[in-house]
Write an enzyme that holds these catalytic residues in place. Structure first.
Site, mmCIF file in Angstrom:
data_model
loop_
_atom_site.group_PDB
_atom_site.id
_atom_site.type_symbol
_atom_site.label_atom_id
_atom_site.label_comp_id
_atom_site.label_asym_id
_atom_site.label_seq_id
_atom_site.Cartn_x
_atom_site.Cartn_y
_atom_site.Cartn_z
ATOM 1 N N ASP A 106 38.975 45.405 44.860
ATOM 2 C CA ASP A 106 38.818 44.421 43.477
ATOM 3 C C ASP A 106 39.719 45.381 42.479
ATOM 4 O O ASP A 106 39.721 46.373 42.380
ATOM 5 C CB ASP A 106 37.502 44.303 43.153
ATOM 6 C CG ASP A 106 37.077 43.499 42.039
ATOM 7 O OD1 ASP A 106 36.685 42.779 42.253
ATOM 8 O OD2 ASP A 106 37.817 43.430 41.086
ATOM 9 N N ASN B 197 28.774 35.537 43.550
ATOM 10 C CA ASN B 197 28.438 34.950 42.571
ATOM 11 C C ASN B 197 28.932 33.307 42.913
ATOM 12 O O ASN B 197 29.997 33.195 43.547
ATOM 13 C CB ASN B 197 29.389 35.301 41.496
ATOM 14 C CG ASN B 197 28.831 36.641 41.147
ATOM 15 O OD1 ASN B 197 27.928 37.189 41.083
ATOM 16 N ND2 ASN B 197 29.971 37.596 40.592
ATOM 17 N N GLN C 249 30.927 33.316 38.545
ATOM 18 C CA GLN C 249 32.038 33.168 39.608
ATOM 19 C C GLN C 249 33.298 32.792 38.497
ATOM 20 O O GLN C 249 33.325 31.756 37.959
ATOM 21 C CB GLN C 249 31.813 32.037 40.684
ATOM 22 C CG GLN C 249 32.884 32.345 41.572
ATOM 23 C CD GLN C 249 32.627 30.988 42.449
ATOM 24 O OE1 GLN C 249 31.626 30.312 42.783
ATOM 25 N NE2 GLN C 249 33.608 30.840 43.579
ATOM 26 N N HIS D 233 33.936 34.776 47.637
ATOM 27 C CA HIS D 233 34.143 36.181 48.058
ATOM 28 C C HIS D 233 32.925 37.065 47.910
ATOM 29 O O HIS D 233 32.083 36.740 47.045
ATOM 30 C CB HIS D 233 35.343 36.898 47.001
ATOM 31 C CG HIS D 233 34.883 36.190 45.712
ATOM 32 N ND1 HIS D 233 35.388 35.185 44.984
ATOM 33 C CD2 HIS D 233 34.278 36.997 44.495
ATOM 34 C CE1 HIS D 233 34.913 35.036 43.941
ATOM 35 N NE2 HIS D 233 34.422 36.265 43.440
HETATM 36 P P1 AMP Z 1 33.706 36.830 40.321
HETATM 37 O O1 AMP Z 1 33.616 37.006 39.010
HETATM 38 O O2 AMP Z 1 32.558 36.868 41.442
HETATM 39 O O3 AMP Z 1 34.598 35.233 40.718
HETATM 40 O O4 AMP Z 1 34.769 37.779 41.005
HETATM 41 C C1 AMP Z 1 36.100 37.670 41.029
HETATM 42 C C2 AMP Z 1 36.583 39.005 41.386
HETATM 43 O O5 AMP Z 1 38.125 39.081 41.560
HETATM 44 C C3 AMP Z 1 36.677 40.162 39.997
HETATM 45 O O6 AMP Z 1 35.874 41.126 40.447
HETATM 46 C C4 AMP Z 1 38.087 40.434 39.758
HETATM 47 O O7 AMP Z 1 38.319 41.752 39.231
HETATM 48 C C5 AMP Z 1 38.515 40.002 40.962
HETATM 49 N N1 AMP Z 1 40.049 39.851 41.186
HETATM 50 C C6 AMP Z 1 40.879 38.875 40.411
HETATM 51 N N2 AMP Z 1 42.101 38.944 40.868
HETATM 52 C C7 AMP Z 1 42.085 39.872 41.624
HETATM 53 C C8 AMP Z 1 43.280 40.336 42.262
HETATM 54 N N3 AMP Z 1 44.597 40.015 42.184
HETATM 55 N N4 AMP Z 1 43.225 41.290 43.261
HETATM 56 C C9 AMP Z 1 41.870 41.899 43.475
HETATM 57 N N5 AMP Z 1 40.872 41.618 42.803
HETATM 58 C C10 AMP Z 1 41.050 40.350 42.103
#
Ligand code: AMP
Length: 112
Positions: free
Chosen positions: A30, A85, A92, A98
């Site tokens: 992440d 989430n 989310q 994810h």
């Molecule tokens: P959520 O809030 O459950 O949708 O989680 C989305 C997650 O994706 C967050 O923890 C972000 O930090 C992560 N995220 C977003 N863009 C990227 C990326 N390019 N590479 C790795 N993680 C990412």
């Protein structure tokens, strides 16, 4: 799916620190880690939310993969948290399902 950041990572158009990949799932670090260990496991098929998931085997693979990577990274025995989430109230922000795997510190409950 066009304009999906995680589909772009799957295609290799956006770079990520890949921890595991097979024909169905991908695990990567992440970018905004909330714990010393924080990676995501995603299906290579675009599925927007947990509400849209129908493939029990694929959903199980996310969890099995998370455990495998946590073991490889050496924090499985101490423990970790798996979180998925869903939609706005769930927090989310990326509309491609994810599974978060967080570890390397003591988690607290309830989550925020
Ligand atoms: P959520 O809030 O459950 O949708 O989680 C989305 C997650 O994706 C967050 O923890 C972000 O930090 C992560 N995220 C977003 N863009 C990227 C990326 N390019 N590479 C790795 N993680 C990412």
């Amino acid at each position: 799916m066009k304009n999906c950041i995680f589909c772009s990572i799957i295609k290799g158009d956006i770079s990520a620190e890949i921890l595991y990949s097979d024909d169905r799932v991908l695990a990567f670090t992440d970018v905004n880690a909330q714990a010393p260990e924080h990676f995501l496991v995603i299906p290579k098929e675009h599925i927007a939310t947990a509400n849209d998931a129908t493939d029990e085997s694929l959903m199980g693979s996310l969890s099995i993969t998370a455990a495998k990577v946590a073991k490889e990274r050496g924090f499985a025995e101490k423990g970790y948290r798996l979180v998925m989430n869903c939609n706005n109230d769930g927090g989310q922000t990326v509309s491609h399902i994810h599974l978060h795997c967080l570890g390397g510190r003591q988690m607290t409950w309830p989550p925020g």
